[in-house]
Design a protein around this motif. Structure first.
Motif, PDB file in Angstrom:
ATOM      1  N   THR A  50       0.926  -1.158  -0.006  1.00 55.14           N
ATOM      2  CA  THR A  50      -0.039   0.022  -0.118  1.00 55.14           C
ATOM      3  C   THR A  50       0.798   1.444   0.104  1.00 55.14           C
ATOM      4  OG1 THR A  50      -1.916   0.872   1.286  1.00 55.14           O
ATOM      5  CG2 THR A  50      -0.155   0.265   2.516  1.00 55.14           C
ATOM      6  N   GLY A  51       0.447   2.532  -0.222  1.00 58.36           N
ATOM      7  CA  GLY A  51       1.044   3.713  -0.378  1.00 58.36           C
ATOM      8  C   GLY A  51       1.719   3.776  -1.788  1.00 58.36           C
ATOM      9  N   THR A  52       2.629   4.675  -1.797  1.00 62.55           N
ATOM     10  CA  THR A  52       3.165   5.140  -3.091  1.00 62.55           C
ATOM     11  C   THR A  52       4.465   4.420  -3.516  1.00 62.55           C
ATOM     12  OG1 THR A  52       2.528   7.453  -2.613  1.00 62.55           O
ATOM     13  CG2 THR A  52       4.189   7.259  -4.260  1.00 62.55           C
ATOM     14  N   LEU A  53       4.696   3.773  -4.719  1.00 64.11           N
ATOM     15  CA  LEU A  53       5.802   3.084  -5.087  1.00 64.11           C
ATOM     16  C   LEU A  53       6.648   3.812  -5.964  1.00 64.11           C
ATOM     17  CD1 LEU A  53       7.182   0.301  -5.073  1.00 64.11           C
ATOM     18  CD2 LEU A  53       5.704  -0.198  -6.954  1.00 64.11           C
ATOM     19  N   PHE A  54       7.806   4.065  -5.831  1.00 62.79           N
ATOM     20  CA  PHE A  54       8.830   4.596  -6.493  1.00 62.79           C
ATOM     21  C   PHE A  54       9.797   3.522  -7.041  1.00 62.79           C
ATOM     22  CE2 PHE A  54      12.619   7.421  -7.532  1.00 62.79           C
ATOM     23  CZ  PHE A  54      12.093   7.956  -8.456  1.00 62.79           C
ATOM     24  N   ASN A  55      10.055   3.420  -8.337  1.00 59.17           N
ATOM     25  CA  ASN A  55      10.765   2.152  -8.724  1.00 59.17           C
ATOM     26  C   ASN A  55      11.985   2.722  -9.450  1.00 59.17           C
ATOM     27  OD1 ASN A  55      11.622   0.202 -10.420  1.00 59.17           O
ATOM     28  ND2 ASN A  55       9.608  -0.903 -10.604  1.00 59.17           N
ATOM     29  N   LEU A  56      13.161   2.645  -8.820  1.00 57.09           N
ATOM     30  CA  LEU A  56      14.453   3.294  -9.139  1.00 57.09           C
ATOM     31  C   LEU A  56      14.864   2.669 -10.748  1.00 57.09           C
ATOM     32  CD1 LEU A  56      16.354   3.754  -5.999  1.00 57.09           C
ATOM     33  CD2 LEU A  56      15.549   5.524  -7.161  1.00 57.09           C
ATOM     34  N   GLU A  57      14.793   1.420 -10.807  1.00 49.03           N
ATOM     35  CA  GLU A  57      15.279   0.692 -11.991  1.00 49.03           C
ATOM     36  C   GLU A  57      14.323   1.299 -13.158  1.00 49.03           C
ATOM     37  OE1 GLU A  57      15.772  -3.699 -13.785  1.00 49.03           O
ATOM     38  OE2 GLU A  57      16.031  -3.463 -11.645  1.00 49.03           O
ATOM     39  N   LYS A  58      13.004   1.353 -13.065  1.00 55.19           N
ATOM     40  CA  LYS A  58      12.131   1.988 -13.997  1.00 55.19           C
ATOM     41  C   LYS A  58      12.671   3.283 -14.497  1.00 55.19           C
ATOM     42  CE  LYS A  58       7.766  -0.461 -14.408  1.00 55.19           C
ATOM     43  NZ  LYS A  58       6.237  -0.250 -14.463  1.00 55.19           N
ATOM     44  N   GLU A  59      12.847   4.097 -13.424  1.00 53.20           N
ATOM     45  CA  GLU A  59      13.180   5.499 -13.697  1.00 53.20           C
ATOM     46  C   GLU A  59      14.365   5.848 -14.063  1.00 53.20           C
ATOM     47  OE1 GLU A  59      10.741   7.903 -13.188  1.00 53.20           O
ATOM     48  OE2 GLU A  59       9.244   6.611 -12.539  1.00 53.20           O
ATOM     49  N   SER A  60      15.242   4.771 -13.923  1.00 49.33           N
ATOM     50  CA  SER A  60      16.595   5.089 -14.735  1.00 49.33           C
ATOM     51  C   SER A  60      17.065   4.018 -15.893  1.00 49.33           C
ATOM     52  CB  SER A  60      17.676   4.644 -13.477  1.00 49.33           C
ATOM     53  OG  SER A  60      17.540   3.327 -13.150  1.00 49.33           O
ATOM     54  N   SER A  61      15.955   3.538 -16.346  1.00 47.74           N
ATOM     55  CA  SER A  61      16.142   2.492 -17.294  1.00 47.74           C
ATOM     56  C   SER A  61      16.771   2.920 -18.831  1.00 47.74           C
ATOM     57  CB  SER A  61      14.845   1.869 -17.528  1.00 47.74           C
ATOM     58  OG  SER A  61      13.947   2.692 -18.051  1.00 47.74           O
ATOM     59  N   LYS A  62      16.415   4.044 -18.864  1.00 44.38           N
ATOM     60  CA  LYS A  62      17.025   4.794 -20.188  1.00 44.38           C
ATOM     61  C   LYS A  62      18.427   5.238 -20.121  1.00 44.38           C
ATOM     62  CE  LYS A  62      12.634   6.177 -21.801  1.00 44.38           C
ATOM     63  NZ  LYS A  62      11.468   7.392 -21.883  1.00 44.38           N
ATOM     64  N   SER A  63      19.209   5.036 -19.121  1.00 40.78           N
ATOM     65  CA  SER A  63      20.379   5.480 -18.695  1.00 40.78           C
ATOM     66  C   SER A  63      21.669   4.384 -19.346  1.00 40.78           C
ATOM     67  CB  SER A  63      20.845   5.828 -17.392  1.00 40.78           C
ATOM     68  OG  SER A  63      19.857   6.801 -16.816  1.00 40.78           O
ATOM     69  N   PRO A  65      24.115   1.611 -18.689  1.00 37.06           N
ATOM     70  CA  PRO A  65      24.177   0.692 -17.664  1.00 37.06           C
ATOM     71  C   PRO A  65      25.435   1.128 -16.604  1.00 37.06           C
ATOM     72  CG  PRO A  65      24.183  -0.822 -19.628  1.00 37.06           C
ATOM     73  CD  PRO A  65      24.425   0.836 -20.065  1.00 37.06           C
ATOM     74  N   PHE A  66      26.462   1.764 -16.995  1.00 34.61           N
ATOM     75  CA  PHE A  66      27.228   2.159 -16.204  1.00 34.61           C
ATOM     76  C   PHE A  66      26.749   3.470 -15.268  1.00 34.61           C
ATOM     77  CE2 PHE A  66      30.621   5.417 -14.781  1.00 34.61           C
ATOM     78  CZ  PHE A  66      31.201   4.790 -13.986  1.00 34.61           C
ATOM     79  N   TYR A  67      26.137   4.240 -15.944  1.00 27.64           N
ATOM     80  CA  TYR A  67      25.480   5.717 -15.495  1.00 27.64           C
ATOM     81  C   TYR A  67      24.377   5.048 -14.407  1.00 27.64           C
ATOM     82  CZ  TYR A  67      23.637  10.176 -15.043  1.00 27.64           C
ATOM     83  OH  TYR A  67      23.027  11.317 -14.524  1.00 27.64           O
ATOM     84  N   ARG A  68      23.892   4.101 -14.770  1.00 26.16           N
ATOM     85  CA  ARG A  68      22.433   3.902 -14.166  1.00 26.16           C
ATOM     86  C   ARG A  68      22.380   3.753 -12.503  1.00 26.16           C
ATOM     87  NH1 ARG A  68      20.232  -1.054 -16.869  1.00 26.16           N
ATOM     88  NH2 ARG A  68      20.179   0.245 -18.817  1.00 26.16           N
ATOM     89  N   LYS A  69      23.539   3.011 -12.112  1.00 26.62           N
ATOM     90  CA  LYS A  69      23.721   3.181 -10.442  1.00 26.62           C
ATOM     91  C   LYS A  69      23.816   4.656 -10.041  1.00 26.62           C
ATOM     92  CE  LYS A  69      26.040  -1.405 -10.594  1.00 26.62           C
ATOM     93  NZ  LYS A  69      27.027  -2.414 -10.109  1.00 26.62           N
ATOM     94  N   ILE A  70      24.569   5.245 -10.673  1.00 23.92           N
ATOM     95  CA  ILE A  70      24.697   6.642 -10.315  1.00 23.92           C
ATOM     96  C   ILE A  70      23.267   7.473 -10.274  1.00 23.92           C
ATOM     97  CG2 ILE A  70      25.770   8.810 -10.775  1.00 23.92           C
ATOM     98  CD1 ILE A  70      28.139   7.257 -11.890  1.00 23.92           C
ATOM     99  N   LYS A  71      22.489   7.018 -11.245  1.00 26.31           N
ATOM    100  CA  LYS A  71      21.301   7.780 -11.530  1.00 26.31           C
ATOM    101  C   LYS A  71      20.262   7.353 -10.467  1.00 26.31           C
ATOM    102  CE  LYS A  71      18.229  10.193 -14.211  1.00 26.31           C
ATOM    103  NZ  LYS A  71      17.653   9.563 -15.345  1.00 26.31           N
ATOM    104  N   LYS A  72      20.634   6.176  -9.994  1.00 24.99           N
ATOM    105  CA  LYS A  72      19.527   5.701  -9.206  1.00 24.99           C
ATOM    106  C   LYS A  72      19.859   6.422  -7.562  1.00 24.99           C
ATOM    107  CE  LYS A  72      18.501   0.884 -10.498  1.00 24.99           C
ATOM    108  NZ  LYS A  72      19.015  -0.420 -10.167  1.00 24.99           N
ATOM    109  N   GLY A  73      21.067   6.676  -7.632  1.00 24.51           N
ATOM    110  CA  GLY A  73      21.438   7.581  -6.148  1.00 24.51           C
ATOM    111  C   GLY A  73      20.787   8.909  -6.318  1.00 24.51           C
ATOM    112  N   ILE A  74      20.911   9.430  -7.605  1.00 24.48           N
ATOM    113  CA  ILE A  74      20.500  10.858  -7.497  1.00 24.48           C
ATOM    114  C   ILE A  74      18.880  10.910  -7.522  1.00 24.48           C
ATOM    115  CG2 ILE A  74      20.035  12.662  -9.546  1.00 24.48           C
ATOM    116  CD1 ILE A  74      23.120  11.693 -10.660  1.00 24.48           C
ATOM    117  N   LEU A  75      18.191   9.797  -8.215  1.00 26.26           N
ATOM    118  CA  LEU A  75      16.832   9.850  -8.127  1.00 26.26           C
ATOM    119  C   LEU A  75      16.270   9.581  -6.879  1.00 26.26           C
ATOM    120  CD1 LEU A  75      16.271   7.434 -11.522  1.00 26.26           C
ATOM    121  CD2 LEU A  75      15.384  10.003 -11.024  1.00 26.26           C
ATOM    122  N   LEU A  76      16.851   8.757  -6.230  1.00 25.45           N
ATOM    123  CA  LEU A  76      16.772   8.455  -4.576  1.00 25.45           C
ATOM    124  C   LEU A  76      16.711   9.732  -3.690  1.00 25.45           C
ATOM    125  CD1 LEU A  76      16.215   6.720  -2.307  1.00 25.45           C
ATOM    126  CD2 LEU A  76      18.684   6.115  -1.841  1.00 25.45           C
TER     127      LEU A  76
END
Length: 361
Positions: A50-63, A65-76
């Protein structure tokens, strides 16, 4: 009244004990008056939440692969700031030191509670005591899912900010009350197919040694995981093909649990295994090895199940036969099963979390 905003950060909401707990925690916190946000690192959602879901992998999927991990941190960091999150409950595995130092920086202005789900610390603490203390010493609390884990944390880190809150079970009342007129001659394992953790070699060798299959019993394995082929080969090498059944993972295997004569767990290590708790809640006794940690804090030997020395196939085979042959012992354990876990209901554990999160400094 404004609700306190809590974010539960987890690997995912699918196919694992820690992930199942993270999903349950969303309901516990919402029911006790918090605004709940789930932030998941990987795009797997199997359990209800329940509640709101924020999916870091979905939100960073267009980055890339190397940058994706950094992007997840920024998005978080952006999500926590934009949603004015006041409390973070970190339920992830945390086994990369650099990543955890960065994450600790991201959390710097927020109350942070870390959960330790397993007795195997390599998934939750760096090897270095110095770095482990650096990351965890200023957390509001390290929440351990068993007393044995809390004792180990205290020995390892000598911190004062530890506490134990057990994992709850949540089974609809209708399921608990659904009676099975007669149990089947089935021994049930349900969970991940992971040999390193769950030790199917011990389970299958003890089942073979018990020869309980000669009395019509089947061993039923319910789940999925990377070691399915290993398990199949082990079954074949022990000539158990006619006596072991494998079924796919189910979110709510209530019917299968209620129908089983008893459930079984043979892990090398655990945290606080919900499969044991859920079996007992549904009135099904359990045979479990005395691994670290969890079983000895749930199973009362010869009261609601049997607790067996670990890594001992002969002792486990004897326990299997005791439940198969000793009706008086089995019936006594079955009668006590559900009442032995009443302290682990969702409402009881919800109150413990509410009190912890609202506790003044």
């Amino acid at each position: 009244m404004n609700k306190k905003k809590v974010a539960i950060v987890s690997n995912s909401l699918g196919k694992g004990g820690a992930e199942r707990f993270a999903a349950l925690l969303t309901f516990m916190l919402e029911n006790t008056g918090f605004e709940v946000h789930s932030i998941i690192v990987n795009n797997v959602v199997d359990y209800s939440y329940t509640g709101t879901l924020f999916n870091l992998e979905k939100e960073s999927s267009k980055s890339f692969p190397f940058y994706r991990k950094i992007k997840k941190g920024i998005l978080l960091q952006r999500y926590l700031n934009q949603n004015n999150i006041e409390i973070v409950i970190d339920s992830r595995s945390r086994n990369v030191l650099l990543r955890e130092l960065i994450t600790r920086f991201i959390y710097r202005n927020i109350k942070i509670f870390y959960i330790v789900h397993s007795y195997n610390f390599k998934n939750y603490f760096p090897d270095s005591k110095f770095w482990a203390r650096t990351i965890y010493k200023n957390a509001e609390a390290l929440v351990c899912v068993s007393k044995a884990i809390e004792e180990k944390v205290n020995q390892f880190l000598e911190l004062k900010n530890t506490t134990t809150i057990y994992n709850p079970f949540f089974i609809p009342e209708t399921e608990v009350k659904n009676a099975i007129l007669e149990t089947q001659k089935v021994i049930l394992y349900f969970g991940r197919f992971d040999e390193k953790v769950k030790n199917f070699s011990l389970l299958l060798e003890a089942f073979s040694q018990s020869e309980i299959f000669s009395k019509g019993y089947k061993l039923r394995l319910l789940g999925e995981g990377n070691d399915l082929n290993f398990i199949k080969q082990k079954i074949k090498s022990l000539n158990l093909q006619n006596y072991v059944e494998i079924f796919p993972f189910k979110n709510n295997p209530y019917k299968e649990v209620r129908e089983a004569k008893f459930a079984i767990l043979t892990s090398n290590y655990e945290g606080f295994p919900l499969s044991i708790v859920e079996s007992l809640a549904l009135g099904t006794p359990v045979i479990a090895v005395d691994c670290n940690s969890g079983p000895r804090e749930i199973i009362k030997n010869e009261f609601n199940g049997l607790l067996v020395e670990n890594h001992n196939p002969k002792a486990l085979a004897q326990a299997i036969n005791r439940f198969g042959d000793d009706d008086e012992l089995y019936d006594f354990c079955k009668k006590n099963a559900s009442k032995s876990v009443v302290h682990l209901t969702l409402n009881t554990i919800s109150e413990q979390w509410k009190n912890l999160l609202n506790k003044p400094k």
